[in-house]
Motif scaffolding. Structure first.
Motif, PDB file in Angstrom:
ATOM      1  N   ASP A 323       0.823  -1.212   0.000  1.00 40.10           N
ATOM      2  CA  ASP A 323       0.000   0.000   0.000  1.00 40.10           C
ATOM      3  C   ASP A 323       0.861   1.268   0.000  1.00 40.10           C
ATOM      4  O   ASP A 323       2.082   1.206   0.182  1.00 40.10           O
ATOM      5  N   GLN A 324       0.205   2.410  -0.208  1.00 37.43           N
ATOM      6  CA  GLN A 324       0.935   3.657  -0.433  1.00 37.43           C
ATOM      7  C   GLN A 324       1.819   4.060   0.739  1.00 37.43           C
ATOM      8  O   GLN A 324       2.798   4.792   0.557  1.00 37.43           O
ATOM      9  N   LYS A 325       1.497   3.589   1.933  1.00 34.68           N
ATOM     10  CA  LYS A 325       2.335   3.886   3.093  1.00 34.68           C
ATOM     11  C   LYS A 325       3.415   2.828   3.304  1.00 34.68           C
ATOM     12  O   LYS A 325       4.237   2.959   4.211  1.00 34.68           O
ATOM     13  N   GLY A 326       3.369   1.791   2.465  1.00 34.15           N
ATOM     14  CA  GLY A 326       4.391   0.741   2.548  1.00 34.15           C
ATOM     15  C   GLY A 326       4.295  -0.111   3.787  1.00 34.15           C
ATOM     16  O   GLY A 326       5.283  -0.726   4.218  1.00 34.15           O
ATOM     17  N   LEU A 327       3.098  -0.179   4.393  1.00 35.04           N
ATOM     18  CA  LEU A 327       2.951  -0.882   5.664  1.00 35.04           C
ATOM     19  C   LEU A 327       2.366  -2.287   5.529  1.00 35.04           C
ATOM     20  O   LEU A 327       2.494  -3.089   6.447  1.00 35.04           O
ATOM     21  N   GLN A 328       1.708  -2.584   4.428  1.00 33.80           N
ATOM     22  CA  GLN A 328       1.070  -3.895   4.298  1.00 33.80           C
ATOM     23  C   GLN A 328       1.053  -4.334   2.844  1.00 33.80           C
ATOM     24  O   GLN A 328       0.801  -3.529   1.934  1.00 33.80           O
ATOM     25  N   GLU A 329       1.320  -5.626   2.617  1.00 33.64           N
ATOM     26  CA  GLU A 329       1.200  -6.207   1.295  1.00 33.64           C
ATOM     27  C   GLU A 329      -0.188  -6.805   1.138  1.00 33.64           C
ATOM     28  O   GLU A 329      -0.655  -7.547   2.007  1.00 33.64           O
ATOM     29  N   ILE A 330      -0.839  -6.499   0.037  1.00 32.90           N
ATOM     30  CA  ILE A 330      -2.193  -6.952  -0.241  1.00 32.90           C
ATOM     31  C   ILE A 330      -2.137  -7.930  -1.405  1.00 32.90           C
ATOM     32  O   ILE A 330      -1.626  -7.597  -2.481  1.00 32.90           O
ATOM     33  N   ALA A 331      -2.642  -9.146  -1.191  1.00 33.48           N
ATOM     34  CA  ALA A 331      -2.649 -10.167  -2.240  1.00 33.48           C
ATOM     35  C   ALA A 331      -3.838  -9.940  -3.163  1.00 33.48           C
ATOM     36  O   ALA A 331      -4.967  -9.757  -2.700  1.00 33.48           O
ATOM     37  N   VAL A 332      -3.577  -9.976  -4.473  1.00 34.68           N
ATOM     38  CA  VAL A 332      -4.600  -9.729  -5.485  1.00 34.68           C
ATOM     39  C   VAL A 332      -4.487 -10.795  -6.563  1.00 34.68           C
ATOM     40  O   VAL A 332      -3.406 -10.988  -7.136  1.00 34.68           O
TER      41      VAL A 332
END
Length: 366
Positions: A323-332
């Motif tokens: 995410d834009q804050k670089g805090l979490q990876e989101i699986a898509v």
């Protein structure tokens, strides 16, 4: 119709630990019922109690409407297939299948007829004279099931029987086992920690955690309508956010996540209130991906991010978007249109999902 198996308030205690904690369930005749859960959750303890190898601390077990408490294993109309099949190497296949019938004192003619019928049902009519070592892993599985089924049990218990097989054969045997259950029209109780096995084969699945059933339902109900955070996280893959409910309007929530994302989600019933801590779950396949934000204008949750990893797995390929804050990876999950065939690590993308795809539960409610 009397169910083949009915367990009431089943409890098994070892010292100070409730391995099985007040579990009740019913398995209709002729159904495929799976108990799914992580190692140590109590699922094998349930199976051993049904088989008669353990006696419950409290509760009742009924088979065909009759309590089997204090009935020894060899007197119960139950048979069991283990992960290690324990076929007798000194016997041929027909002798392996007919072993239990010989122990019961049937005549050779009766045994031959029943063994031939069992071999036909498992789709291996011509292997009776072969040795065990001549069979493939899948053939051995079918023979082990046939050896149990010739005894005509009311219930067949299967304790992770596919665990010793390679991946390709496991995938094949999922279909085979479901077909065998239908061919014999016998109730199967299947124990597994592998969600794929349970989802593919079962009529009903009980998801078990820490000695209790979290939810019992069809594969579709568990996947699309989880009732607890544990089920939402254990069945299938999900992205998970922790956060706090900022606003609530009926079933609709506005959530502030711990990494600063504003997320809109839903909750079943009235179980959450403003200010309450929650966990939100979103399936990777529910998330849409695009190169331009305007392509996702119809969604009420939108995030910009950078591709951190591409996980190629053919039709099941997915990307991880930080995410834009670089805090979490989101699986898509990637669509199979070919539009993203050239997508590379480091690319800027936009992802979105609808609020009804973000299921929320109170933190600690699992």
């Amino acid at each position: 119709m009397t169910p083949d198996l009915h367990c009431t308030s089943l409890t098994k205690t070892f010292g100070d630990t409730n391995a099985v904690d007040n579990v009740s369930f019913t398995v209709p005749a002729g159904s495929f019922f799976s108990i799914l859960g992580p190692s140590g959750c109590g699922k094998t303890t349930i199976m051993r109690m049904v088989a008669g190898f353990l006696e419950p601390t409290s509760g009742d077990i009924q088979i065909k409407g009759q309590s089997v408490l204090n009935v020894p294993p060899n007197k119960r109309q139950v048979n069991m297939v283990f992960q290690h099949l324990a076929l007798f190497p000194m016997m041929n296949i027909a002798e392996n299948i007919g072993y239990g019938l010989r122990r019961k004192g049937l005549s050779k003619k009766e045994i031959d007829i029943k063994v031939e019928d069992a071999l036909d049902r498992i789709g291996l009519p011509d292997i009776g004279m072969r040795r065990v070592e001549e069979l493939s892993g899948g053939q051995k599985q079918r023979v082990a099931i046939a050896r149990c089924m010739v005894l005509e049990p009311d219930v067949l218990l299967l304790d992770e029987p596919l665990g010793a097989l390679d991946l390709k054969l496991r995938e094949h045997m999922k279909v085979e086992l479901k077909a065998l259950q239908a061919a014999f029209d016998t109730t199967f109780i299947y124990i597994t920690h592998d969600q794929s096995e349970a989802l593919v084969m079962s009529d009903k699945i009980a998801v078990m955690n820490a000695g209790r059933f979290e939810q019992v339902g069809s594969a579709q109900e568990l996947y699309y309508q989880p009732e607890t955070a544990f089920v939402a996280g254990f069945v299938g893959d999900s992205n998970r956010w922790s956060g706090t409910v900022l606003k609530k309007n009926g079933a609709n929530l506005l959530v502030q996540t711990s990494n600063g994302l504003s997320l809109r989600g839903t909750v079943k019933g009235n179980s959450l209130q403003e200010g309450q801590r929650i966990d939100a779950f979103v399936r990777p396949e529910a998330i849409r991906i695009a190169y331009k934000a305007e392509e996702l204008s119809g969604f009420d949750n939108q995030v910009s991010g950078i591709v951190s990893s591409i996980l190629f797995n053919g039709a099941a390929s997915r990307v991880l978007v930080k995410d834009q804050k670089g805090l979490q990876e989101i699986a898509v999950n990637l669509p199979q249109s070919g539009e993203f065939a050239s997508l590379a690590k480091g690319a800027e993308v936009h992802i979105a999902w609808s609020s009804d795809q973000a299921t929320c539960f109170a933190t600690g409610a699992a």
